[in-house]
Design a protein around this motif. Structure first.
Motif, PDB file in Angstrom:
ATOM      1  N   THR A  28      31.340  43.640  53.016  1.00  0.00           N
ATOM      2  CA  THR A  28      32.660  43.090  53.342  1.00  0.00           C
ATOM      3  C   THR A  28      33.003  41.939  52.396  1.00  0.00           C
ATOM      4  OG1 THR A  28      32.234  43.695  55.615  1.00  0.00           O
ATOM      5  CG2 THR A  28      34.081  42.211  55.248  1.00  0.00           C
ATOM      6  N   GLN A  29      32.015  41.068  52.185  1.00  0.00           N
ATOM      7  CA  GLN A  29      32.260  39.939  51.268  1.00  0.00           C
ATOM      8  C   GLN A  29      32.621  40.428  49.869  1.00  0.00           C
ATOM      9  OE1 GLN A  29      28.443  37.972  51.943  1.00  0.00           O
ATOM     10  NE2 GLN A  29      29.571  36.033  52.024  1.00  0.00           N
ATOM     11  N   LEU A  30      31.830  41.393  49.413  1.00  0.00           N
ATOM     12  CA  LEU A  30      32.017  41.935  48.068  1.00  0.00           C
ATOM     13  C   LEU A  30      33.400  42.611  47.948  1.00  0.00           C
ATOM     14  CD1 LEU A  30      30.643  42.573  45.366  1.00  0.00           C
ATOM     15  CD2 LEU A  30      29.450  44.470  46.468  1.00  0.00           C
ATOM     16  N   PHE A  31      33.732  43.369  48.982  1.00  0.00           N
ATOM     17  CA  PHE A  31      35.006  44.099  49.032  1.00  0.00           C
ATOM     18  C   PHE A  31      36.182  43.117  48.941  1.00  0.00           C
ATOM     19  CE2 PHE A  31      38.043  46.825  51.552  1.00  0.00           C
ATOM     20  CZ  PHE A  31      37.867  48.030  50.873  1.00  0.00           C
ATOM     21  N   ARG A  32      36.045  42.011  49.659  1.00  0.00           N
ATOM     22  CA  ARG A  32      37.119  41.002  49.634  1.00  0.00           C
ATOM     23  C   ARG A  32      37.245  40.349  48.265  1.00  0.00           C
ATOM     24  NH1 ARG A  32      38.446  39.039  55.152  1.00  0.00           N
ATOM     25  NH2 ARG A  32      39.101  37.109  54.177  1.00  0.00           N
ATOM     26  N   TRP A  33      36.108  40.099  47.649  1.00  0.00           N
ATOM     27  CA  TRP A  33      36.161  39.518  46.294  1.00  0.00           C
ATOM     28  C   TRP A  33      36.908  40.443  45.340  1.00  0.00           C
ATOM     29  CZ3 TRP A  33      35.736  34.897  44.425  1.00  0.00           C
ATOM     30  CH2 TRP A  33      34.943  33.944  45.063  1.00  0.00           C
ATOM     31  N   VAL A  34      36.563  41.710  45.443  1.00  0.00           N
ATOM     32  CA  VAL A  34      37.155  42.663  44.494  1.00  0.00           C
ATOM     33  C   VAL A  34      38.648  42.849  44.776  1.00  0.00           C
ATOM     34  CG1 VAL A  34      37.142  45.067  43.707  1.00  0.00           C
ATOM     35  CG2 VAL A  34      34.969  43.878  44.108  1.00  0.00           C
ATOM     36  N   GLN A  36      40.762  41.457  47.355  1.00  0.00           N
ATOM     37  CA  GLN A  36      41.664  40.367  47.752  1.00  0.00           C
ATOM     38  C   GLN A  36      41.762  39.280  46.693  1.00  0.00           C
ATOM     39  OE1 GLN A  36      40.635  39.064  51.717  1.00  0.00           O
ATOM     40  NE2 GLN A  36      41.626  40.874  52.575  1.00  0.00           N
ATOM     41  N   LYS A  37      40.651  39.065  45.985  1.00  0.00           N
ATOM     42  CA  LYS A  37      40.696  37.990  44.981  1.00  0.00           C
ATOM     43  C   LYS A  37      40.797  38.531  43.567  1.00  0.00           C
ATOM     44  CE  LYS A  37      38.303  34.765  47.954  1.00  0.00           C
ATOM     45  NZ  LYS A  37      36.969  34.792  48.517  1.00  0.00           N
ATOM     46  N   GLY A  38      40.646  39.826  43.417  1.00  0.00           N
ATOM     47  CA  GLY A  38      40.797  40.413  42.078  1.00  0.00           C
ATOM     48  C   GLY A  38      39.643  40.093  41.149  1.00  0.00           C
ATOM     49  N   ALA A  39      38.477  39.756  41.716  1.00  0.00           N
ATOM     50  CA  ALA A  39      37.336  39.397  40.859  1.00  0.00           C
ATOM     51  C   ALA A  39      36.755  40.650  40.207  1.00  0.00           C
ATOM     52  CB  ALA A  39      36.265  38.713  41.705  1.00  0.00           C
ATOM     53  N   SER A  40      36.397  40.512  38.943  1.00  0.00           N
ATOM     54  CA  SER A  40      35.741  41.638  38.271  1.00  0.00           C
ATOM     55  C   SER A  40      34.368  41.244  37.739  1.00  0.00           C
ATOM     56  CB  SER A  40      36.618  42.166  37.137  1.00  0.00           C
ATOM     57  OG  SER A  40      36.854  41.140  36.208  1.00  0.00           O
ATOM     58  N   GLN A  41      34.068  39.946  37.772  1.00  0.00           N
ATOM     59  CA  GLN A  41      32.765  39.448  37.300  1.00  0.00           C
ATOM     60  C   GLN A  41      31.949  38.990  38.506  1.00  0.00           C
ATOM     61  OE1 GLN A  41      32.013  39.721  34.050  1.00  0.00           O
ATOM     62  NE2 GLN A  41      34.074  40.608  33.858  1.00  0.00           N
ATOM     63  N   PHE A  42      30.703  39.440  38.582  1.00  0.00           N
ATOM     64  CA  PHE A  42      29.902  39.078  39.755  1.00  0.00           C
ATOM     65  C   PHE A  42      29.609  37.584  39.812  1.00  0.00           C
ATOM     66  CE2 PHE A  42      28.847  43.653  39.058  1.00  0.00           C
ATOM     67  CZ  PHE A  42      29.620  44.104  40.128  1.00  0.00           C
ATOM     68  N   ASP A  43      29.603  36.916  38.666  1.00  0.00           N
ATOM     69  CA  ASP A  43      29.353  35.476  38.660  1.00  0.00           C
ATOM     70  C   ASP A  43      30.445  34.677  39.380  1.00  0.00           C
ATOM     71  OD1 ASP A  43      26.959  35.625  37.458  1.00  0.00           O
ATOM     72  OD2 ASP A  43      27.752  35.400  35.407  1.00  0.00           O
ATOM     73  N   GLU A  44      31.639  35.261  39.438  1.00  0.00           N
ATOM     74  CA  GLU A  44      32.730  34.563  40.143  1.00  0.00           C
ATOM     75  C   GLU A  44      32.496  34.534  41.650  1.00  0.00           C
ATOM     76  OE1 GLU A  44      36.854  36.013  39.284  1.00  0.00           O
ATOM     77  OE2 GLU A  44      35.835  37.327  37.858  1.00  0.00           O
ATOM     78  N   ALA A  49      24.613  35.631  47.303  1.00  0.00           N
ATOM     79  CA  ALA A  49      23.336  35.103  46.818  1.00  0.00           C
ATOM     80  C   ALA A  49      23.125  35.504  45.358  1.00  0.00           C
ATOM     81  CB  ALA A  49      22.208  35.660  47.673  1.00  0.00           C
ATOM     82  N   LYS A  50      22.461  34.617  44.641  1.00  0.00           N
ATOM     83  CA  LYS A  50      22.226  34.878  43.218  1.00  0.00           C
ATOM     84  C   LYS A  50      21.464  36.188  43.018  1.00  0.00           C
ATOM     85  CE  LYS A  50      21.648  31.944  39.307  1.00  0.00           C
ATOM     86  NZ  LYS A  50      20.754  31.054  38.621  1.00  0.00           N
ATOM     87  N   SER A  51      20.531  36.435  43.939  1.00  0.00           N
ATOM     88  CA  SER A  51      19.719  37.657  43.792  1.00  0.00           C
ATOM     89  C   SER A  51      20.600  38.900  43.923  1.00  0.00           C
ATOM     90  CB  SER A  51      18.626  37.685  44.856  1.00  0.00           C
ATOM     91  OG  SER A  51      19.232  37.610  46.140  1.00  0.00           O
ATOM     92  N   LEU A  52      21.564  38.843  44.834  1.00  0.00           N
ATOM     93  CA  LEU A  52      22.473  39.990  45.001  1.00  0.00           C
ATOM     94  C   LEU A  52      23.342  40.149  43.748  1.00  0.00           C
ATOM     95  CD1 LEU A  52      23.962  42.284  46.415  1.00  0.00           C
ATOM     96  CD2 LEU A  52      25.276  40.588  47.697  1.00  0.00           C
ATOM     97  N   ARG A  53      23.839  39.016  43.269  1.00  0.00           N
ATOM     98  CA  ARG A  53      24.693  39.104  42.074  1.00  0.00           C
ATOM     99  C   ARG A  53      23.918  39.743  40.916  1.00  0.00           C
ATOM    100  NH1 ARG A  53      26.923  33.342  41.099  1.00  0.00           N
ATOM    101  NH2 ARG A  53      26.019  32.600  43.030  1.00  0.00           N
ATOM    102  N   GLU A  54      22.644  39.386  40.833  1.00  0.00           N
ATOM    103  CA  GLU A  54      21.838  39.978  39.751  1.00  0.00           C
ATOM    104  C   GLU A  54      21.668  41.480  39.934  1.00  0.00           C
ATOM    105  OE1 GLU A  54      18.364  37.387  38.992  1.00  0.00           O
ATOM    106  OE2 GLU A  54      20.075  36.290  38.134  1.00  0.00           O
ATOM    107  N   LYS A  55      21.389  41.863  41.197  1.00  0.00           N
ATOM    108  CA  LYS A  55      21.252  43.304  41.484  1.00  0.00           C
ATOM    109  C   LYS A  55      22.533  44.029  41.112  1.00  0.00           C
ATOM    110  CE  LYS A  55      18.769  43.014  45.609  1.00  0.00           C
ATOM    111  NZ  LYS A  55      18.712  43.306  47.039  1.00  0.00           N
TER     112      LYS A  55
END
Ligand code: SAH
Ligand code: SF4
Length: 383
Positions: A28-34, A36-44, A49-55
Motif C-alpha cells: 500500500t505504501q509503495l502503491f501510494r508513492w507511485v 499518488q506522489k508520482g515517484a519513480s525512484q525508490f530513494d524518494e 525501510a532501506k532494505s526494502l528500497r534496496e530489494k
C-alpha cells in the motif's frame, strides 16, 4: 528482469511484495508513492525501510512511456503521443473544463474493429497495450500537470477510455488498470467518473459489469443494423438487439442509471431528420435509459466522409430532445492540435527527427503550460 510496478493493481502489488518477503501493507505504501506522489525512484520513498528500497532496486522499476510529442491547444487541451515501441505510438488527451479535468486514454495500438469513420480503425490493429502502458498515460499526465500547474491537488478527475483502440478487446489488461484508477490508494476516481467506451463487444460488457462496473458509453452511430453493419463492422457479430439487451444487463450493476450513446455525425450518411426519428423510435422500443452524445465527425482524407453541417447536428439533436432523450453535442476541443481520435498517431511511422521534435516540443510545452490557469482542486464525490 525488473518488473514495472505500473503493471500492478494493489492486489497484484501485494502479491509481488510477498515474493520479496515483504508484508502486504508495504505494498500500500509503495502503491501510494507511485500513483499518488508520482515517484519513480525508490530513494524518494523515504518511509520505506532501506532494505526494502534496496530489494526493489534489484527487482523492480517504475517505467513510464517515452513522450514523442506534446501539443498544447489554445483552449488548454493537451495531447501527448507516447512511444510504445516497434514504430507504434498511442495518444492521450487532457481536456480541462471549469469543473473537471478529463483524460482520454488509449487501450490498443491501432484497432481491429475497423470502423469506417475512425482513423485508428483505418490504421489496422497492431497490438494490445499492457496494463502498465494504459496506466503510464494517466501516471505521466497527472504528475506532469501537477508539477507544471504548481499544485499538490489532483488535476485529473475523470478518465474516458476513448483514445485509440477498443478497450473491451483488451479486457485482461484493462481491468487492473481500471482498478488502479478507482483505488483510494491509487487515483481515487469514482466509478461514475471512469468511462469505458465500446463499439459493442457484448460478452465483455457482461464481464465488465461483473468485474468492474464503471460508467459505460456505447458507440451507436446508426439507427438500424443495415447502416451500422456498414459503419461498425462488429455489428455483424453483435447486432443492435443483442447490444441493447447487453446495455440493460449492464445497467443492473452500473454506477450510473443510463448508458451514454455516442453518435458520430457523418454528412449525408447518418444525420438526416428521418434517421433521428428512427433512432428515437429505436431507443424507445429498446427501452434502455440513455443519453446521447453527438460527436461532430473529425474528417481525415482516407475516410472519404464529411462532417455534418452544424444545422444538421442541431436539427438531429432537437428531434432527440423533443422526443425526451437528453442529448449533448460534443464540443470540438483542441482542433488546432488535432486532438481528435487517432489523428496524430498515423504520422508517427515517419520516425525521422523524433529527437529534435521532442526537444522542440518540450520547450514550447513548458512555455505554454505555465500560461495555463492554475486549477482548483476537483470535487471528488459526484458530478
Ligand atoms: N473503441 C471505442 C473507444 C475509442 S473511440 C469505441 O469505438 O467506442 C472513442 C469514440 O470516438 C467513439 O465513439 C468513436 O466512434 C469516436 N470516433 C472515432 N473516430 C472518430 C472521428 N473521426 N470523428 C469523431 N468521432 C470519432
Ligand atoms: Fe476501434 Fe473505436 Fe475506432 Fe471503431 S471507433 S475502429 S472500435 S477505436
Amino acid at each position: 528482469m525488473a518488473v514495472n510496478l505500473l503493471d500492478f493493481d494493489l492486489e497484484g502489488l501485494a502479491a509481488f511484495c510477498e515474493t520479496l518477503g515483504e508484508k502486504k501493507f508495504r505494498a500500500t505504501q509503495l502503491f501510494r508513492w507511485v500513483h499518488q506522489k508520482g515517484a519513480s525512484q525508490f530513494d524518494e520513498m523515504s518511509d520505506l525501510a532501506k532494505s526494502l528500497r534496496e530489494k526493489l532496486r534489484g527487482h523492480a522499476e517504475v517505467l513510464a512511456l517515452p513522450v514523442i510529442t506534446q501539443h498544447i491547444s489554445a483552449d488548454g487541451t493537451i495531447k501527448w503521443l507516447f512511444d510504445v515501441g516497434a514504430g507504434d505510438a498511442v495518444e492521450a488527451v487532457f481536456i480541462p473544463e471549469s469543473d473537471r479535468g478529463t483524460l482520454c486514454v488509449s487501450s490498443q495500438a491501432g484497432c481491429a474493429v475497423g470502423c469506417r469513420f475512425c482513423s485508428t480503425g483505418h490504421q489496422g490493429f497492431s497490438r494490445n497495450l499492457k496494463t502498465w502502458e494504459i496506466l503510464a498515460q494517466l501516471w505521466f499526465a497527472e504528475h506532469f500537470l501537477r508539477k507544471h500547474l504548481g499544485t499538490q491537488d489532483r488535476v485529473i478527475s475523470n478518465v474516458v477510455m476513448m483514445g485509440m483502440g477498443e478497450p473491451l478487446q483488451n479486457y485482461a489488461a484493462l481491468v487492473p488498470a481500471l482498478k488502479v484508477m478507482l483505488d483510494d490508494h491509487g487515483y481515487g476516481l469514482s466509478r461514475r467518473r471512469v468511462t469505458v467506451s465500446t463499439s459493442g463487444v457484448v460478452p465483455m460488457m457482461d464481464r465488465l459489469g461483473q468485474d468492474c462496473p464503471v460508467a459505460l458509453a456505447v458507440s451507436l452511430h446508426a439507427p438500424d443494423d443495415v447502416l451500422r453493419d456498414n459503419l461498425v463492422p462488429l455489428n455483424k457479430k453483435y447486432p443492435l438487439n443483442e447490444l441493447m439487451d447487453a446495455c440493460k444487463r449492464y445497467l443492473e450493476r452500473a454506477p450510473r442509471d443510463f448508458i451514454t450513446f455516442e453518435y458520430c455525425m457523418l454528412d449525408g450518411v447518418n444525420d438526416s431528420p428521418a434517421q433521428a426519428q428512427a433512432l428515437l423510435q429505436f431507443v424507445k422500443r429498446a427501452d434502455v435509459p440513455c443519453k446521447f452524445n453527438l460527436i461532430p465527425f473529425n474528417p481525415f482524407p482516407a475516410s472519404g466522409l464529411l462532417r455534418s453541417t452544424n444545422q444538421a447536428v442541431q436539427a438531429f439533436a432537437r428531434i432527440l430532445v423533443e422526443g425526451g432523450v437528453v442529448t449533448t453535442i460534443r464540443k470540438t476541443r483542441g482542433d488546432d492540435i488535432d486532438a481528435a481520435c487517432g489523428q496524430l498517431a498515423g504520422d508517427v511511422k515517419d520516425r525521422t527527427n523524433v529527437e529534435t521534435r521532442i526537444s522542440k516540443q518540450r520547450t514550447v510545452m513548458l512555455q505554454q503550460v505555465h500560461s495555463l490557469e492554475p486549477r482548483e482542486g476537483h470535487r471528488t464525490s459526484n458530478d
